[in-house]
Design a protein around this motif. Structure first.
Motif, PDB file in Angstrom:
ATOM      1  N   ALA A   1       0.149  38.532   4.933  1.00  0.00           N
ATOM      2  CA  ALA A   1      -0.591  38.580   3.678  1.00  0.00           C
ATOM      3  C   ALA A   1      -1.324  37.262   3.444  1.00  0.00           C
ATOM      4  CB  ALA A   1       0.349  38.875   2.516  1.00  0.00           C
ATOM      5  N   ALA A   2      -2.617  37.334   3.262  1.00  0.00           N
ATOM      6  CA  ALA A   2      -3.426  36.122   3.081  1.00  0.00           C
ATOM      7  C   ALA A   2      -3.003  35.344   1.846  1.00  0.00           C
ATOM      8  CB  ALA A   2      -4.900  36.491   3.004  1.00  0.00           C
ATOM      9  N   ASP A   3      -2.621  36.061   0.780  1.00  0.00           N
ATOM     10  CA  ASP A   3      -2.255  35.352  -0.439  1.00  0.00           C
ATOM     11  C   ASP A   3      -0.956  34.575  -0.252  1.00  0.00           C
ATOM     12  OD1 ASP A   3      -0.859  37.913  -0.363  1.00  0.00           O
ATOM     13  OD2 ASP A   3      -0.182  37.442  -2.400  1.00  0.00           O
ATOM     14  N   GLU A   4      -0.021  35.098   0.578  1.00  0.00           N
ATOM     15  CA  GLU A   4       1.213  34.373   0.855  1.00  0.00           C
ATOM     16  C   GLU A   4       0.917  33.097   1.630  1.00  0.00           C
ATOM     17  OE1 GLU A   4       3.799  37.021   2.918  1.00  0.00           O
ATOM     18  OE2 GLU A   4       4.546  37.962   1.091  1.00  0.00           O
ATOM     19  N   ARG A   5       0.030  33.199   2.607  1.00  0.00           N
ATOM     20  CA  ARG A   5      -0.342  32.008   3.371  1.00  0.00           C
ATOM     21  C   ARG A   5      -0.964  30.954   2.454  1.00  0.00           C
ATOM     22  NH1 ARG A   5      -2.163  35.718   7.748  1.00  0.00           N
ATOM     23  NH2 ARG A   5      -0.645  35.494   9.440  1.00  0.00           N
ATOM     24  N   GLU A   6      -1.820  31.396   1.573  1.00  0.00           N
ATOM     25  CA  GLU A   6      -2.495  30.464   0.670  1.00  0.00           C
ATOM     26  C   GLU A   6      -1.496  29.797  -0.271  1.00  0.00           C
ATOM     27  OE1 GLU A   6      -6.111  30.411  -2.662  1.00  0.00           O
ATOM     28  OE2 GLU A   6      -5.754  32.184  -1.431  1.00  0.00           O
ATOM     29  N   ARG A   7      -0.556  30.576  -0.815  1.00  0.00           N
ATOM     30  CA  ARG A   7       0.434  29.998  -1.728  1.00  0.00           C
ATOM     31  C   ARG A   7       1.342  29.017  -1.013  1.00  0.00           C
ATOM     32  NH1 ARG A   7       4.127  33.386  -3.684  1.00  0.00           N
ATOM     33  NH2 ARG A   7       3.487  35.291  -2.611  1.00  0.00           N
ATOM     34  N   LEU A   8       1.717  29.336   0.221  1.00  0.00           N
ATOM     35  CA  LEU A   8       2.592  28.442   0.978  1.00  0.00           C
ATOM     36  C   LEU A   8       1.862  27.154   1.344  1.00  0.00           C
ATOM     37  CD1 LEU A   8       5.417  28.200   2.157  1.00  0.00           C
ATOM     38  CD2 LEU A   8       4.574  29.268   4.258  1.00  0.00           C
ATOM     39  N   GLU A   9       0.615  27.273   1.765  1.00  0.00           N
ATOM     40  CA  GLU A   9      -0.155  26.079   2.098  1.00  0.00           C
ATOM     41  C   GLU A   9      -0.383  25.219   0.855  1.00  0.00           C
ATOM     42  OE1 GLU A   9      -2.080  23.245   4.353  1.00  0.00           O
ATOM     43  OE2 GLU A   9      -0.769  24.906   4.934  1.00  0.00           O
ATOM     44  N   THR A  10      -0.602  25.847  -0.291  1.00  0.00           N
ATOM     45  CA  THR A  10      -0.737  25.095  -1.540  1.00  0.00           C
ATOM     46  C   THR A  10       0.530  24.302  -1.836  1.00  0.00           C
ATOM     47  OG1 THR A  10      -2.300  26.692  -2.458  1.00  0.00           O
ATOM     48  CG2 THR A  10      -1.131  25.307  -4.024  1.00  0.00           C
ATOM     49  N   ALA A  11       1.677  24.906  -1.577  1.00  0.00           N
ATOM     50  CA  ALA A  11       2.949  24.215  -1.797  1.00  0.00           C
ATOM     51  C   ALA A  11       3.064  22.987  -0.899  1.00  0.00           C
ATOM     52  CB  ALA A  11       4.111  25.171  -1.542  1.00  0.00           C
ATOM     53  N   PHE A  12       2.705  23.130   0.365  1.00  0.00           N
ATOM     54  CA  PHE A  12       2.804  21.995   1.287  1.00  0.00           C
ATOM     55  C   PHE A  12       1.823  20.888   0.907  1.00  0.00           C
ATOM     56  CE2 PHE A  12       4.332  25.204   4.651  1.00  0.00           C
ATOM     57  CZ  PHE A  12       5.648  25.008   4.291  1.00  0.00           C
ATOM     58  N   ARG A  13       0.656  21.260   0.466  1.00  0.00           N
ATOM     59  CA  ARG A  13      -0.318  20.241   0.058  1.00  0.00           C
ATOM     60  C   ARG A  13       0.115  19.540  -1.224  1.00  0.00           C
ATOM     61  NH1 ARG A  13      -5.840  20.455   2.354  1.00  0.00           N
ATOM     62  NH2 ARG A  13      -5.593  21.543   4.335  1.00  0.00           N
ATOM     63  N   THR A  14       0.864  20.223  -2.068  1.00  0.00           N
ATOM     64  CA  THR A  14       1.443  19.556  -3.232  1.00  0.00           C
ATOM     65  C   THR A  14       2.374  18.440  -2.784  1.00  0.00           C
ATOM     66  OG1 THR A  14       1.296  21.528  -4.628  1.00  0.00           O
ATOM     67  CG2 THR A  14       2.916  19.864  -5.253  1.00  0.00           C
ATOM     68  N   LEU A  15       3.219  18.707  -1.785  1.00  0.00           N
ATOM     69  CA  LEU A  15       4.118  17.679  -1.255  1.00  0.00           C
ATOM     70  C   LEU A  15       3.323  16.498  -0.709  1.00  0.00           C
ATOM     71  CD1 LEU A  15       6.726  19.822   0.754  1.00  0.00           C
ATOM     72  CD2 LEU A  15       6.687  19.289  -1.680  1.00  0.00           C
ATOM     73  N   GLU A  16       2.239  16.805  -0.026  1.00  0.00           N
ATOM     74  CA  GLU A  16       1.450  15.741   0.604  1.00  0.00           C
ATOM     75  C   GLU A  16       0.697  14.900  -0.411  1.00  0.00           C
ATOM     76  OE1 GLU A  16       0.653  17.884   4.940  1.00  0.00           O
ATOM     77  OE2 GLU A  16      -0.713  18.266   3.265  1.00  0.00           O
ATOM     78  N   ARG A  17       0.395  15.453  -1.569  1.00  0.00           N
ATOM     79  CA  ARG A  17      -0.235  14.663  -2.623  1.00  0.00           C
ATOM     80  C   ARG A  17       0.791  13.877  -3.439  1.00  0.00           C
ATOM     81  NH1 ARG A  17      -3.136  19.493  -3.325  1.00  0.00           N
ATOM     82  NH2 ARG A  17      -1.881  19.995  -5.178  1.00  0.00           N
ATOM     83  N   ALA A  18       1.997  14.426  -3.526  1.00  0.00           N
ATOM     84  CA  ALA A  18       3.017  13.807  -4.385  1.00  0.00           C
ATOM     85  C   ALA A  18       3.615  12.549  -3.766  1.00  0.00           C
ATOM     86  CB  ALA A  18       4.128  14.807  -4.688  1.00  0.00           C
ATOM     87  N   TYR A  19       3.686  12.489  -2.423  1.00  0.00           N
ATOM     88  CA  TYR A  19       4.377  11.372  -1.783  1.00  0.00           C
ATOM     89  C   TYR A  19       3.553  10.785  -0.641  1.00  0.00           C
ATOM     90  CZ  TYR A  19       8.533  13.223  -4.124  1.00  0.00           C
ATOM     91  OH  TYR A  19       9.436  13.676  -5.059  1.00  0.00           O
ATOM     92  N   LYS A  20       3.587   9.481  -0.549  1.00  0.00           N
ATOM     93  CA  LYS A  20       3.028   8.796   0.612  1.00  0.00           C
ATOM     94  C   LYS A  20       3.802   9.217   1.845  1.00  0.00           C
ATOM     95  CE  LYS A  20       2.231   4.130   2.428  1.00  0.00           C
ATOM     96  NZ  LYS A  20       2.404   2.672   2.165  1.00  0.00           N
ATOM     97  N   ARG A  21       3.124   9.403   2.942  1.00  0.00           N
ATOM     98  CA  ARG A  21       3.772   9.823   4.184  1.00  0.00           C
ATOM     99  C   ARG A  21       4.548   8.648   4.772  1.00  0.00           C
ATOM    100  NH1 ARG A  21       2.073  14.255   7.710  1.00  0.00           N
ATOM    101  NH2 ARG A  21       2.649  13.956   9.883  1.00  0.00           N
ATOM    102  N   GLY A  22       5.830   8.869   5.065  1.00  0.00           N
ATOM    103  CA  GLY A  22       6.616   7.824   5.710  1.00  0.00           C
ATOM    104  C   GLY A  22       7.952   7.593   5.040  1.00  0.00           C
ATOM    105  N   ASN A  23       8.636   6.521   5.455  1.00  0.00           N
ATOM    106  CA  ASN A  23       9.981   6.213   4.952  1.00  0.00           C
ATOM    107  C   ASN A  23      10.039   6.113   3.439  1.00  0.00           C
ATOM    108  OD1 ASN A  23       9.563   4.752   7.698  1.00  0.00           O
ATOM    109  ND2 ASN A  23      11.786   4.941   7.542  1.00  0.00           N
ATOM    110  N   GLU A  24       9.074   5.393   2.868  1.00  0.00           N
ATOM    111  CA  GLU A  24       9.138   5.117   1.437  1.00  0.00           C
ATOM    112  C   GLU A  24       8.667   6.289   0.588  1.00  0.00           C
ATOM    113  OE1 GLU A  24       4.987   2.603   1.961  1.00  0.00           O
ATOM    114  OE2 GLU A  24       6.571   1.813   0.672  1.00  0.00           O
ATOM    115  N   GLY A  25       8.197   7.336   1.244  1.00  0.00           N
ATOM    116  CA  GLY A  25       7.785   8.550   0.554  1.00  0.00           C
ATOM    117  C   GLY A  25       8.439   9.756   1.185  1.00  0.00           C
ATOM    118  N   LEU A  26       7.678  10.478   2.004  1.00  0.00           N
ATOM    119  CA  LEU A  26       8.161  11.751   2.548  1.00  0.00           C
ATOM    120  C   LEU A  26       7.570  12.009   3.923  1.00  0.00           C
ATOM    121  CD1 LEU A  26       9.464  14.632   2.150  1.00  0.00           C
ATOM    122  CD2 LEU A  26       7.264  15.317   1.150  1.00  0.00           C
ATOM    123  N   ALA A  27       8.405  12.528   4.810  1.00  0.00           N
ATOM    124  CA  ALA A  27       7.941  13.104   6.067  1.00  0.00           C
ATOM    125  C   ALA A  27       8.563  14.496   6.173  1.00  0.00           C
ATOM    126  CB  ALA A  27       8.360  12.246   7.258  1.00  0.00           C
TER     127      ALA A  27
END
Length: 423
Positions: free
Chosen positions: A88-114
């Motif tokens: 389902a395209a809408d499921e893919r879009e919602r899941l990708e939106t969730a992952f991009r939320t994580l990537e905006r919320a935290y700096k990549r790495g030890n002091e944030g999130l990997a």
């Protein structure tokens, strides 16, 4: 988590909170950690590497250039809630939106999130088409010594950070329990797509095992784990020269080029003899090589070794040591699984006290699962003339679970089809 936690160090308390999980554990963890020190992303999701597993350039290093892994880790075994293939395209879009939320919320790495999102054979079995360009076998028992449970989760989410509350916050956000993540509005969750079927936690870093050893099944009383050890067995691992590069473990062709594979084992530790009967010299011989012990090469946990275990330099022949010394080292055996002199797997393993039992979550990245199988066969060393009790660390570990996963490139991480180019 009040009352009984008063005698715990901050690090032990945070580890305990991550292991428990849930809103109350997150609240308690937030009271112990400095939340104001966690930075939001410095790169947009579009600026991040296409390889999900490209962590190293964002992680810290020690004085010898060895990558310093995040201290706290969370593994979520996920089941797709739909009956058939995830298309389902809408499921893919919602899941990708969730992952991009994580990537905006935290700096990549030890002091944030990997983090990485991976998919197992069970997920791809939902489709009529075969998985293209990648051999992703079902997990199997790989040694005559083990009878593991073979995990069949559709997907695996790995979350890592130096802050325990970050791993907990990510979990709560993805399961719909948080509206805001590090100052960023939560947009997209697992709701209606995945359910969490399994939850594993752990830690790695100098002093963390010592902080978390008391009262743990598999570790003798008396707090034997050295203060400078990053893992329960008392020695450093993950030396730069003993790890495959991220390039080496990256799939280099086909529709999933830019991805990698994961082999995940849960290993229960049995360290009573290791610490109560084996001498320091025996432990060095079994972990590294008899020559490491004879030449007094390892100080403490082995931080003095720099960026390599030196096993290929001074370890000698595993076959000769097994035959002549009756002992062969774990690192000495593993070093036989190299191509052109280079390791073929990248380890990102860590220790755990889930269920108050000492364990290691052995998580390795490799271009193909066959590379892990070759390495594991070398580690087992059934071809060597040494008794099991002197063959590396075999008698101190039991594999309880095994699983294989494909880590797609970032652009395909949200419910990939088995043949993306055909979409």
């Amino acid at each position: 988590m009040n009352g009984s936690d008063r005698g715990l160090s901050r690090r032990a308390f945070v580890r305990s909170a991550v292991a428990i999980g849930g809103a109350s554990a997150l609240s308690a963890c937030l009271q112990r950690e400095a939340t104001e020190d966690v930075p939001q992303a410095t790169l947009s999701p579009e600026e991040l590497p296409d390889r999900q597993h490209a962590w190293n350039e964002f992680l810290g290093t020690d004085d010898d250039g060895n990558v310093r892994p995040p201290e706290h880790h969370l593994l979520l075994g996920l089941e797709y809630v739909g009956d058939g293939p995830a298309d389902a395209a809408d499921e893919r879009e919602r899941l990708e939106t969730a992952f991009r939320t994580l990537e905006r919320a935290y700096k990549r790495g030890n002091e944030g999130l990997a983090f990485t999102m991976a998919y197992g054979p069970a997920y791809f079995d939902r489709f009529d088409a075969d998985l293209a360009g990648v051999d992703l076998p079902d997990p199997t028992s790989l040694t005559p010594l083990d009878d593991p449970e073979l995990d069949e989760y559709d997907a695996l989410l790995q979350v890592a950070s130096d802050y325990g509350h970050v791993t907990l916050s990510v979990e709560e956000a993805l399961t719909g329990e948080l509206d805001e993540l590090n100052g960023i509005e939560v947009d997209g969750t697992f709701d209606g797509i995945f359910e969490v079927s399994d939850r594993r936690t752990g830690f790695i870093g100098r002093g963390l095992p010592a902080d978390n050893q008391s009262g743990v099944h598999g570790i003798p009383d008396g707090d034997p784990v050295p203060d400078d050890a990053p893992m329960f067995m008392g020695f450093k691992s993950g030396f730069k020269q003993n790890q495959a590069s991220e390039d080496r473990v990256t799939i280099d062709e086909g529709p999933f080029a830019g991805g990698t594979t994961i082999h995940l084992s849960k290993i229960q530790l049995h360290l009573h003899q290791w610490y109560e009967q084996d001498s320091r010299g025996q432990r060095v011989s079994k972990m590294f090589s008899p020559n490491h012990n004879a030449e007094n090469l390892v100080e403490g946990a082995g931080h003095n070794l720099g960026d390599a275990s030196r096993v290929t330099e001074v370890g000698g022949s595993a076959a000769e040591d097994a035959r002549n010394e009756g002992t062969v080292g774990h690192a000495q055996k593993a070093a036989r699984a190299r191509e052109d002199g280079e390791p073929i797997i990248l380890r990102r393993d860590f220790d755990s006290t889930d269920d108050d039992t000492a364990a290691t979550h052995f998580l390795s990245l490799q271009r193909s699962i066959d590379d892990f199988v070759k390495t594991r066969e070398a580690m087992t060393g059934t071809d060597l003339d040494a008794p099991v009790f002197n063959s590396g660390i075999l008698q101190y570990i039991s594999v309880t679970n095994r699983a294989n996963y494909l880590v797609p490139p970032r652009e395909l991480r949200s419910l990939p089809a088995p043949g993306p180019s055909a979409e």
